[in-house]
Design a protein around this motif. Structure first.
Motif, mmCIF file in Angstrom:
data_model
loop_
_atom_site.group_PDB
_atom_site.id
_atom_site.type_symbol
_atom_site.label_atom_id
_atom_site.label_comp_id
_atom_site.label_asym_id
_atom_site.label_seq_id
_atom_site.Cartn_x
_atom_site.Cartn_y
_atom_site.Cartn_z
ATOM 1 N N GLY A 144 0.798 -1.209 0.000
ATOM 2 C CA GLY A 144 0.000 0.000 0.000
ATOM 3 C C GLY A 144 0.837 1.268 0.000
ATOM 4 N N ARG A 145 1.902 1.298 0.796
ATOM 5 C CA ARG A 145 2.750 2.489 0.819
ATOM 6 C C ARG A 145 3.488 2.663 -0.506
ATOM 7 N N ASP A 146 3.977 1.564 -1.053
ATOM 8 C CA ASP A 146 4.652 1.628 -2.351
ATOM 9 C C ASP A 146 3.702 2.140 -3.425
ATOM 10 N N GLU A 147 2.465 1.681 -3.392
ATOM 11 C CA GLU A 147 1.467 2.138 -4.361
ATOM 12 C C GLU A 147 1.260 3.651 -4.261
ATOM 13 N N ILE A 148 1.141 4.155 -3.034
ATOM 14 C CA ILE A 148 0.919 5.586 -2.843
ATOM 15 C C ILE A 148 2.139 6.386 -3.290
ATOM 16 N N ILE A 149 3.332 5.882 -3.011
ATOM 17 C CA ILE A 149 4.552 6.569 -3.460
ATOM 18 C C ILE A 149 4.574 6.668 -4.986
ATOM 19 N N ARG A 150 4.278 5.542 -5.658
ATOM 20 C CA ARG A 150 4.281 5.565 -7.118
ATOM 21 C C ARG A 150 3.206 6.510 -7.667
ATOM 22 N N ALA A 151 2.061 6.551 -6.995
ATOM 23 C CA ALA A 151 0.993 7.452 -7.429
ATOM 24 C C ALA A 151 1.402 8.911 -7.247
ATOM 25 N N MET A 152 2.052 9.222 -6.125
ATOM 26 C CA MET A 152 2.467 10.606 -5.881
ATOM 27 C C MET A 152 3.550 11.036 -6.886
ATOM 28 N N ARG A 153 4.422 10.121 -7.240
ATOM 29 C CA ARG A 153 5.427 10.444 -8.257
ATOM 30 C C ARG A 153 4.769 10.754 -9.598
ATOM 31 N N ALA A 154 3.735 9.980 -9.936
ATOM 32 C CA ALA A 154 3.023 10.227 -11.198
ATOM 33 C C ALA A 154 2.344 11.595 -11.175
ATOM 34 N N LEU A 155 1.733 11.937 -10.057
ATOM 35 C CA LEU A 155 1.097 13.243 -9.950
ATOM 36 C C LEU A 155 2.124 14.369 -9.983
ATOM 37 N N ALA A 156 3.255 14.147 -9.310
ATOM 38 C CA ALA A 156 4.303 15.174 -9.302
ATOM 39 C C ALA A 156 4.817 15.430 -10.714
ATOM 40 N N GLN A 157 4.941 14.358 -11.494
ATOM 41 C CA GLN A 157 5.385 14.521 -12.875
ATOM 42 C C GLN A 157 4.350 15.296 -13.687
ATOM 43 N N ASP A 158 3.067 14.993 -13.473
ATOM 44 C CA ASP A 158 2.017 15.730 -14.180
ATOM 45 C C ASP A 158 2.049 17.214 -13.817
ATOM 46 N N ILE A 159 2.300 17.505 -12.549
ATOM 47 C CA ILE A 159 2.362 18.901 -12.120
ATOM 48 C C ILE A 159 3.554 19.602 -12.755
ATOM 49 N N SER A 160 4.709 18.910 -12.758
ATOM 50 C CA SER A 160 5.913 19.525 -13.322
ATOM 51 C C SER A 160 5.773 19.799 -14.810
ATOM 52 N N GLN A 161 4.947 18.997 -15.493
ATOM 53 C CA GLN A 161 4.731 19.178 -16.928
ATOM 54 C C GLN A 161 3.553 20.100 -17.229
ATOM 55 N N GLY A 162 2.912 20.601 -16.177
ATOM 56 C CA GLY A 162 1.798 21.513 -16.361
ATOM 57 C C GLY A 162 0.486 20.859 -16.723
ATOM 58 N N VAL A 164 -1.370 19.089 -14.680
ATOM 59 C CA VAL A 164 -2.260 19.151 -13.521
ATOM 60 C C VAL A 164 -1.811 20.301 -12.639
ATOM 61 N N SER A 165 -2.768 21.020 -12.105
ATOM 62 C CA SER A 165 -2.477 22.068 -11.132
ATOM 63 C C SER A 165 -2.567 21.491 -9.723
ATOM 64 N N PRO A 166 -1.726 21.930 -8.791
ATOM 65 C CA PRO A 166 -1.830 21.435 -7.411
ATOM 66 C C PRO A 166 -3.229 21.604 -6.835
ATOM 67 N N ASP A 167 -3.922 22.666 -7.232
ATOM 68 C CA ASP A 167 -5.269 22.908 -6.713
ATOM 69 C C ASP A 167 -6.285 21.883 -7.219
ATOM 70 N N GLU A 168 -5.930 21.150 -8.269
ATOM 71 C CA GLU A 168 -6.839 20.146 -8.834
ATOM 72 C C GLU A 168 -6.748 18.808 -8.115
ATOM 73 N N ILE A 169 -5.751 18.666 -7.255
ATOM 74 C CA ILE A 169 -5.558 17.368 -6.593
ATOM 75 C C ILE A 169 -6.563 17.204 -5.466
ATOM 76 N N ASP A 170 -7.415 16.209 -5.612
ATOM 77 C CA ASP A 170 -8.387 15.870 -4.583
ATOM 78 C C ASP A 170 -8.431 14.347 -4.451
ATOM 79 N N GLU A 171 -9.382 13.846 -3.692
ATOM 80 C CA GLU A 171 -9.449 12.395 -3.479
ATOM 81 C C GLU A 171 -9.640 11.645 -4.789
ATOM 82 N N GLN A 172 -10.483 12.161 -5.655
ATOM 83 C CA GLN A 172 -10.732 11.476 -6.926
ATOM 84 C C GLN A 172 -9.484 11.438 -7.796
#
Length: 246
Positions: A144-162, A164-172
């Motif tokens: 479970g922790r590994d899954e969340i780490i990989r998910a956060m890395r994917a989101l971080a990459q999306d943010i760095s590439q523009g 996704v906006s940080p304000d768009e990050i929610d539970e969904q």
């Protein structure tokens, strides 16, 4: 101890997704003076029974915790046996799963699996992708922790590439980048073998799941044991943190 006579599955409340921590194969074997590998083989038979019962219950999803990221720390011979069981299971059972309209999804870190296992799991997912029956999720090389780490890395990459906006990050948004993707959260999590812990399993998804801990070792998990757990679930009142009126 003799099991009670089989009965019809309950239908009074909806139950969509059951997740199971399949624990106790080794202890089951040791109690019988057998090698741990024998327990794992019997565990595969129990998994087949669970898959059949899930279909009978009309579930949309069944998730089985098969091999955790922590399991790499077991003796090399046991890890090798578990990998061989995964190979054997896919090769032997895939045609049946296809014919029964069951969709397979492997959750976990596939990139670090042996190359031939990756090919097999990709084949299983591809050959069942169009199936419209219930979804069988096998958590293999999953944590479970590994899954969340990989998910956060994917989101971080999306943010760095523009993208996704940080304000768009929610539970969904977070849920969408987890291994389980668009699968519903589990309603019920079952753990066998008498242990009372969650072992890094579906940490995000099971936030409001009901937990049932059974004394039976996984190889003894039968249809009747499964239905008994479901009966327990249906007897509970799920409030999701809210307080009922009255």
């Amino acid at each position: 101890m003799q099991e009670q006579e089989s009965k019809e599955p309950p239908v009074d409340k909806p139950l969509s997704h059951v997740a199971i921590i399949m624990d106790g194969n080794g202890r089951w074997a040791e109690k019988r003076g057998l090698p741990r590998q024998a327990g794992h083989r019997e565990g595969v038979a129990a998994a087949r029974r669970a898959i059949e019962t899930a279909k009978e219950l009309g579930l949309s999803h069944l998730t089985l915790y098969s091999f955790s990221t922590e399991n790499w720390g077991r003796p090399e011979s046991e890890v090798r046996d578990l990998m061989n069981l995964m190979r054997t299971y896919i090769e032997s059972d895939l045609p049946k799963l296809v014919s029964e309209n069951i969709r397979i999804r492997i959750i976990g870190d596939k990139k670090t699996l042996p190359a031939d296992i990756r090919l097999l799991v990709n084949r299983a997912e591809k050959e069942t992708a169009d199936n419209t029956g219930y979804t069988l999720q096998i958590a293999f090389n999953y944590g479970g922790r590994d899954e969340i780490i990989r998910a956060m890395r994917a989101l971080a990459q999306d943010i760095s590439q523009g993208a996704v906006s940080p304000d768009e990050i929610d539970e969904q948004k977070i849920a969408s980048v987890l291994d389980t993707g668009d699968a519903p959260d589990p309603d019920l999590v079952i753990r066998t073998s008498g242990e009372r812990r969650i072992s890094n399993f579906l940490l995000w998804q099971a936030a409001y799941a009901e937990y049932i801990f059974l004394d039976e070792y996984w190889p003894d998990f039968s249809r009747d044991v499964f239905l008994r757990a479901v009966d327990d679930y249906h007897a509970r009142e799920r409030r999701f943190g809210r307080r009922n009126a009255g």
